[in-house]
Design a protein around this motif. Structure first.
Motif, short mmCIF file in Angstrom:
data_model
loop_
_atom_site.label_atom_id
_atom_site.label_comp_id
_atom_site.label_asym_id
_atom_site.label_seq_id
_atom_site.Cartn_x
_atom_site.Cartn_y
_atom_site.Cartn_z
N ALA A 116 0.84 -1.19 0.00
CA ALA A 116 0.00 0.00 0.00
C ALA A 116 0.88 1.25 0.00
O ALA A 116 1.91 1.29 0.69
N PRO A 117 0.54 2.28 -0.76
CA PRO A 117 1.39 3.48 -0.85
C PRO A 117 1.72 4.10 0.50
O PRO A 117 2.85 4.55 0.71
N THR A 118 0.76 4.12 1.42
CA THR A 118 1.01 4.72 2.73
C THR A 118 2.03 3.91 3.52
O THR A 118 2.92 4.46 4.17
N ALA A 119 1.90 2.58 3.48
CA ALA A 119 2.86 1.73 4.18
C ALA A 119 4.26 1.93 3.61
O ALA A 119 5.25 1.99 4.35
N ALA A 120 4.35 2.01 2.29
CA ALA A 120 5.66 2.22 1.66
C ALA A 120 6.27 3.55 2.10
O ALA A 120 7.48 3.65 2.35
N LYS A 121 5.44 4.59 2.20
CA LYS A 121 5.95 5.89 2.63
C LYS A 121 6.44 5.85 4.07
O LYS A 121 7.49 6.42 4.40
N ILE A 122 5.70 5.17 4.94
CA ILE A 122 6.15 5.04 6.33
C ILE A 122 7.48 4.31 6.39
O ILE A 122 8.39 4.71 7.14
N LYS A 123 7.62 3.25 5.61
CA LYS A 123 8.88 2.51 5.58
C LYS A 123 10.03 3.41 5.13
O LYS A 123 11.12 3.39 5.72
N GLU A 124 9.79 4.23 4.13
CA GLU A 124 10.82 5.16 3.66
C GLU A 124 11.21 6.15 4.76
O GLU A 124 12.40 6.45 4.95
N LEU A 125 10.22 6.65 5.49
CA LEU A 125 10.49 7.62 6.55
C LEU A 125 11.31 6.97 7.67
O LEU A 125 12.26 7.58 8.19
N ILE A 126 10.95 5.77 8.07
CA ILE A 126 11.72 5.08 9.12
C ILE A 126 13.15 4.85 8.66
O ILE A 126 14.11 5.12 9.39
N ASN A 127 13.30 4.40 7.40
CA ASN A 127 14.64 4.13 6.87
C ASN A 127 15.48 5.40 6.78
O ASN A 127 16.71 5.36 6.89
N SER A 128 14.80 6.54 6.60
CA SER A 128 15.53 7.81 6.44
C SER A 128 16.16 8.28 7.75
O SER A 128 17.04 9.16 7.74
N GLY A 129 15.68 7.76 8.87
CA GLY A 129 16.20 8.19 10.16
C GLY A 129 15.63 9.48 10.67
O GLY A 129 16.17 10.08 11.62
N VAL A 130 14.50 9.92 10.12
CA VAL A 130 13.95 11.22 10.49
C VAL A 130 13.57 11.28 11.97
O VAL A 130 13.62 12.36 12.59
N ILE A 131 13.22 10.15 12.58
CA ILE A 131 12.92 10.15 14.02
C ILE A 131 13.99 9.38 14.81
O ILE A 131 13.78 9.03 15.97
N GLY A 132 15.10 9.13 14.16
CA GLY A 132 16.15 8.36 14.81
C GLY A 132 15.78 6.88 14.92
O GLY A 132 14.86 6.41 14.25
N ASP A 133 16.49 6.17 15.77
CA ASP A 133 16.16 4.76 15.97
C ASP A 133 14.80 4.63 16.64
O ASP A 133 14.50 5.33 17.61
N VAL A 134 13.96 3.72 16.12
CA VAL A 134 12.66 3.48 16.72
C VAL A 134 12.85 2.75 18.04
O VAL A 134 13.61 1.78 18.13
N THR A 135 12.15 3.21 19.07
CA THR A 135 12.25 2.58 20.40
C THR A 135 10.98 1.84 20.79
O THR A 135 11.04 0.85 21.52
N SER A 136 9.81 2.32 20.31
CA SER A 136 8.56 1.62 20.61
C SER A 136 7.53 1.95 19.55
O SER A 136 7.67 2.93 18.80
N VAL A 137 6.49 1.11 19.49
CA VAL A 137 5.42 1.27 18.50
C VAL A 137 4.08 1.07 19.19
O VAL A 137 3.91 0.14 19.99
N ASP A 138 3.12 1.92 18.86
CA ASP A 138 1.73 1.75 19.26
C ASP A 138 0.95 1.35 18.00
O ASP A 138 0.94 2.11 17.03
N PHE A 139 0.28 0.20 18.02
CA PHE A 139 -0.35 -0.32 16.81
C PHE A 139 -1.70 -0.92 17.19
O PHE A 139 -1.77 -1.91 17.93
N HIS A 140 -2.78 -0.34 16.66
CA HIS A 140 -4.11 -0.78 17.05
C HIS A 140 -5.00 -0.89 15.81
O HIS A 140 -5.12 0.08 15.04
N TRP A 141 -5.58 -2.07 15.63
CA TRP A 141 -6.36 -2.36 14.43
C TRP A 141 -7.82 -2.53 14.81
O TRP A 141 -8.14 -3.20 15.78
#
Length: 420
Positions: A134-159
């Motif tokens: 999905a385009p949105t998922a791909a964009k999030i992956k690009e942002l994480i890979n870019s390091g814009v928020i540094g190393d990820v430490t935790s995730v909140d995920f609710h479906w």
């Protein structure tokens, strides 16, 4: 000259098989693949599916015979989750590559059967994790890979599954752990795979709670099925499948062959999967995840946020709700000491916001690059299922469950070693 098209067989001719991997491929990917046969234990359903697909190919009820006679290059599997392993192994041993609908399978032993067969035959298993595409998922992956928020430490995920989509799992074969492994496996395999892919890491331990709070024996009344139920006028979950011609065609008259009805009561007392689930997941790279799945909400969609040393990436994706939303997803990037960036990702045509089409392009058309590593093989399929198995086991035992413990010792299968 021999055709360069892949000769494929479709196994399982329910709604998903007939649409995503049937009619769509025959009409729009016919330069890449050629349907040569369909297989289903219910021959009437298979014939109805072929009428919908618009193809004239042999129908088999015996998968071994199909493999022996048709010798397909590719087998696409859309059957009940618990049957995937037998079909995958037989296809691999017959020399075919495999695309499996998610989840790849439902138990640890079945995972091992598949991985061993893939290693032994040299053929490939792909798992249809379309949310990666999905385009949105791909964009999030690009942002994480870019390091814009540094190393990820935790995730909140609710479906959130609404009272249409969520209830549907309790009408069908998914409502029993024996068939689906529970929604921790069948549905959450999508979500656990997204986490594994986003974080580029593997789950290590899972602690979960899960209950049947709304459907099954918790219901106010019950019948055998919607069509014959005396409560149809007062039940909020009444489903008239005759209003959907494809469902009526594939399931109503064919039910006289195998007894499988598409509108079984969501309040059946023997339903044994939970409908309300939460889990805490610890990853190998140290990331902690808070996850939940609810199946009777007034909304459909999900909320996800990645917390890092430098900020936070947040998304609330609306799939269905009672109010109007823009025809795009808004990803909000918040920096600890900087501006807020709002990124709008337009929806694309096709299922799962265009993810279905991008997935099929990746698997069936030569050439697409895979810079984001969206293509998911058997290892990805295995780890997402293992996470779901661990979550279900933890919810039953009340104990934290280690992926390594449920995997056990198995020489030759290096699934839990470091990623390549």
């Amino acid at each position: 000259m021999p055709s360069s098209k892949k000769r494929y067989a479709l196994v399982g001719t329910g709604n998903r098989g007939a649409t995503m991997w049937g009619k769509d491929l025959v009409e729009r990917w016919n330069n890449e693949v050629e349907l040569v046969a369909v297989c289903d234990l219910n021959a009437m359903r298979a014939k109805r599916a072929l009428e919908y697909i618009g193809a004239s190919v042999p129908v088999y009820t015996d998968f071994d015979e199909l493999l022996r006679v048709e010798k397909p290059d590719l087998v696409i599997i859309c059957t009940r989750d618990s049957t995937h392993d037998d079909l995958i192994v037989k296809a691999l041993e017959a020399g075919a590559n495999v695309i499996s609908e998610k989840p790849m399978t439902t138990t640890v032993d079945k995972i091992k059967r598949i991985l061993n067969a893939e290693a032994r035959t040299g053929k490939r298993v792909d798992v249809s994790f379309n949310y990666r595409f999905a385009p949105t998922a791909a964009k999030i992956k690009e942002l994480i890979n870019s390091g814009v928020i540094g190393d990820v430490t935790s995730v909140d995920f609710h479906w959130y599954l609404d009272t249409s989509h969520g209830a549907d799992y309790f009408r069908r074969w998914h409502a029993f752990v024996e068939n689906s492994g529970s929604l921790f496996v069948h549905k959450a395999t999508h979500h656990f795979d997204l986490l594994n892919w986003y974080l580029d890491s593997d789950p290590e331990t899972v602690s979960a709670f899960a209950d049947l709070k709304h459907y099954g024996r918790k219901g106010p009344f019950r019948g055998e099925r919607c069509r014959t139920c005396r409560y149809k006028d007062e039940c909020d979950y009444y489903l008239d499948i005759s209003a959907t011609p494809l469902l009526e065609s594939l399931y109503e008259e064919p039910s006289t062959v195998d007894g499988y009805v598409r509108d079984a009561c969501v309040f059946r007392e023997d339903i044994d999967i939970p409908d309300t689930m939460v889990a805490s997941i610890r990853y190998r790279n140290g990331v902690n995840v808070s996850y939940s799945l609810n199946t009777y909400m007034p909304i459909e969609g999900h909320h996800i946020a990645f917390n890092g040393h430098k900020g936070r990436i947040e998304l609330r994706q609306y799939e269905k709700q009672h109010w109007t939303t823009p025809p795009a997803d808004e990803i909000v990037v918040m920096k600890n000491f900087g501006d807020v960036e709002r990124i709008w990702v337009p929806y694309s045509s096709g299922g799962h916001y265009g993810g279905d089409d991008r997935l099929r392009n990746m698997l069936l058309r030569s050439g697409p690059n895979d810079e984001l590593r969206q293509r998911a093989g058997s290892r990805a399929g295995a780890l997402s299922v293992l996470c779901g198995i661990a979550a279900l086991e933890s919810s039953r035992s009340g104990q934290q469950v280690s992926i390594a413990d449920i995997w056990g010792q198995d020489e030759g299968l290096n699934l839990l070693e470091a990623r390549p």
